[in-house]
Design a protein around this motif. Structure first.
Motif, short mmCIF file in Angstrom:
data_model
loop_
_atom_site.label_atom_id
_atom_site.label_comp_id
_atom_site.label_asym_id
_atom_site.label_seq_id
_atom_site.Cartn_x
_atom_site.Cartn_y
_atom_site.Cartn_z
N TRP A 46 -17.09 -49.13 -13.49
CA TRP A 46 -17.74 -49.00 -12.19
C TRP A 46 -19.24 -48.80 -12.33
CZ3 TRP A 46 -19.24 -49.59 -7.60
CH2 TRP A 46 -20.01 -48.64 -6.92
N GLU A 47 -19.66 -47.94 -13.24
CA GLU A 47 -21.08 -47.64 -13.37
C GLU A 47 -21.90 -48.86 -13.78
OE1 GLU A 47 -21.26 -44.22 -15.90
OE2 GLU A 47 -20.80 -42.83 -14.26
N ALA A 48 -21.26 -49.83 -14.44
CA ALA A 48 -21.96 -51.06 -14.81
C ALA A 48 -22.35 -51.89 -13.59
CB ALA A 48 -21.09 -51.89 -15.75
N TYR A 49 -21.65 -51.66 -12.48
CA TYR A 49 -21.91 -52.42 -11.25
C TYR A 49 -22.48 -51.56 -10.13
CZ TYR A 49 -19.25 -56.31 -13.23
OH TYR A 49 -18.83 -57.34 -14.01
N ARG A 50 -22.58 -50.28 -10.36
CA ARG A 50 -22.93 -49.34 -9.29
C ARG A 50 -24.21 -49.73 -8.56
NH1 ARG A 50 -25.49 -44.65 -7.70
NH2 ARG A 50 -24.12 -43.03 -6.83
N ASP A 51 -25.23 -50.12 -9.29
CA ASP A 51 -26.53 -50.39 -8.68
C ASP A 51 -26.57 -51.72 -7.94
OD1 ASP A 51 -27.49 -48.01 -9.65
OD2 ASP A 51 -28.44 -48.89 -11.42
N THR A 52 -25.52 -52.54 -8.09
CA THR A 52 -25.50 -53.85 -7.42
C THR A 52 -24.64 -53.84 -6.16
OG1 THR A 52 -23.56 -54.72 -8.61
CG2 THR A 52 -25.72 -54.93 -9.68
N ALA A 53 -23.88 -52.77 -5.95
CA ALA A 53 -22.89 -52.75 -4.86
C ALA A 53 -23.53 -52.47 -3.51
CB ALA A 53 -21.82 -51.71 -5.15
N VAL A 54 -23.39 -53.41 -2.60
CA VAL A 54 -23.77 -53.19 -1.20
C VAL A 54 -22.55 -52.71 -0.42
CG1 VAL A 54 -24.64 -54.29 0.91
CG2 VAL A 54 -25.59 -54.93 -1.32
N PRO A 62 -13.09 -43.67 -9.30
CA PRO A 62 -12.36 -44.85 -9.78
C PRO A 62 -11.05 -44.48 -10.47
CG PRO A 62 -14.26 -44.40 -11.18
CD PRO A 62 -14.38 -43.50 -9.99
N VAL A 63 -9.98 -45.20 -10.11
CA VAL A 63 -8.67 -45.01 -10.74
C VAL A 63 -8.05 -46.38 -10.97
CG1 VAL A 63 -8.19 -42.70 -9.83
CG2 VAL A 63 -7.60 -44.71 -8.48
N ALA A 64 -7.25 -46.49 -12.01
CA ALA A 64 -6.68 -47.78 -12.40
C ALA A 64 -5.75 -48.36 -11.34
CB ALA A 64 -5.94 -47.64 -13.72
N THR A 65 -5.18 -47.49 -10.51
CA THR A 65 -4.22 -47.98 -9.50
C THR A 65 -4.88 -48.52 -8.25
OG1 THR A 65 -4.04 -45.70 -8.67
CG2 THR A 65 -2.36 -46.45 -10.24
N ARG A 66 -6.20 -48.37 -8.13
CA ARG A 66 -6.93 -48.88 -6.95
C ARG A 66 -8.04 -49.82 -7.41
NH1 ARG A 66 -5.81 -47.08 -2.01
NH2 ARG A 66 -4.62 -45.16 -1.77
N THR A 92 -10.55 -54.35 -12.10
CA THR A 92 -9.11 -54.08 -12.20
C THR A 92 -8.79 -52.93 -13.16
OG1 THR A 92 -8.90 -55.80 -13.89
CG2 THR A 92 -8.49 -56.45 -11.61
N LYS A 93 -9.67 -52.68 -14.12
CA LYS A 93 -9.45 -51.54 -15.02
C LYS A 93 -9.87 -50.25 -14.34
CE LYS A 93 -10.04 -54.23 -19.25
NZ LYS A 93 -10.83 -54.42 -20.49
N ASN A 94 -11.01 -50.35 -13.63
CA ASN A 94 -11.49 -49.24 -12.81
C ASN A 94 -11.71 -47.95 -13.60
OD1 ASN A 94 -12.26 -50.00 -10.30
ND2 ASN A 94 -10.39 -49.39 -9.28
N THR A 95 -12.23 -48.09 -14.78
CA THR A 95 -12.71 -46.91 -15.48
C THR A 95 -14.08 -46.54 -14.91
OG1 THR A 95 -13.83 -48.23 -17.17
CG2 THR A 95 -11.53 -47.62 -17.59
N ARG A 96 -14.52 -45.33 -15.13
CA ARG A 96 -15.84 -44.95 -14.64
C ARG A 96 -16.93 -45.79 -15.30
NH1 ARG A 96 -18.10 -41.33 -11.48
NH2 ARG A 96 -16.03 -40.51 -10.99
N LYS A 97 -16.75 -46.13 -16.56
CA LYS A 97 -17.73 -46.96 -17.27
C LYS A 97 -17.82 -48.34 -16.61
CE LYS A 97 -18.93 -48.73 -21.85
NZ LYS A 97 -18.54 -48.80 -23.28
#
Length: 277
Positions: A149-157, A123-127, A142-147
């Motif tokens: 992303w990890e909050a949604y990781r288990d829900t992503a199909v 994850p990067v802030a520019t993507r 939109t912030k795209n910090t690792r934290k």
């Protein structure tokens, strides 16, 4: 005997190859006479054309009955850089409708998930990341910090990293040129976006552009304005330019005279109707 034992081991360890999931059905009778809509009771698609900003616009409205009717496919197994026509990948998956995806194989940043399989976690802030969950709902990070992303990781199909997110939770996003990859500043270009309108209701916006004679193309701001007019709740920019392909009913709908560009991945929609025995 040794060969038989080898095959038995393979069948146990790799049941996916032995059982193979059946392809979804495509109902030929579900297409309208003009070839611009489809409805088989489980999947409804309607394509409307418009003209704005000196450019042809294609609005594709999609309603599903099941979230897993929205799927993705790759030209080849990741991390291959193989590219193929959208039509080829669509046909081999019995897609009713398909578009090009986010061409993630040609860079090394962002978050990528395809059909539940995590392929990349950078994850990067520019993507900005578009996440599609098991209910078919969109979340745009939109912030795209690792934290974050990890909050949604288990829900992503599915997760895409082209971006940027243009409308998030009904709010127009504002950023400067260079803040986000692919925002294009004020460049006029052929554009493609995927949007959520409501539960299992989606809108694709495909435009033509300078690649086609007499077509101006749209800036990111103009593409966002079209989303606002259509009541989009979540709107996300995908790979545009010459990659922009709206494939439906066995043909390319947008810019049909243009040369097809091979791409690395597609987003596609399938019927949930049971195939005839």
């Amino acid at each position: 005997m040794k060969r038989i034992l080898t095959w038995l081991i393979l069948l146990i360890l790799c049941p996916v190859f032995a059982l193979g999931e059946a392809l979804p059905s495509v109902e030929a009778s579900a297409y309208s006479a003009d070839g611009m809509s489809y409805d088989d009771g489980t999947l409804s698609i309607r394509i409307e054309t418009d003209y704005a900003y000196d450019t042809n616009i294609y609005y594709t409205y999609i309603t599903l009955t099941e979230a897993d009717q929205l799927r993705t496919a790759l030209a080849a197994n990741y991390p291959s850089k193989t590219v193929r026509p959208v039509s080829s990948m669509a046909q081999e998956n019995n897609a009713v409708l398909a578009i090009n995806g986010d061409y993630f194989s040609y860079h090394h940043t962002g978050v990528v998930v395809r059909n539940g399989q995590v392929l990349r976690e950078q994850p990067v802030a520019t993507r900005d990341t578009l996440i599609i969950d098991a209910d078919g709902n969109f979340t745009i990070l939109t912030k795209n910090t690792r934290k974050e992303w990890e909050a949604y990781r288990d829900t992503a199909v599915q997760a895409f990293c082209f971006g940027p997110g243009l409308i998030v939770n009904g709010e127009v996003q504002h950023f400067k040129a260079g803040d986000k990859v692919s925002c294009g500043a004020n460049t006029k270009a052929q554009r493609l976006a995927i949007c959520q309108l409501d539960t299992l209701q989606y809108l694709l916006i495909a435009t033509e552009g300078p690649e086609q004679k007499g077509q101006a193309g749209l800036t990111i701001a103009e593409l966002t304005e079209l989303m606002v007019q259509k009541g989009v709740q979540q709107g996300y920019n995908l790979d545009g330019g010459s990659s922009t392909t709206l494939w439906f009913g066995g043909r390319r709908i947008n810019a049909p005279e243009s040369k097809n560009r091979n791409v690395g991945d597609i987003i596609y929609f399938v019927s949930a109707a049971a195939a005839e025995e």
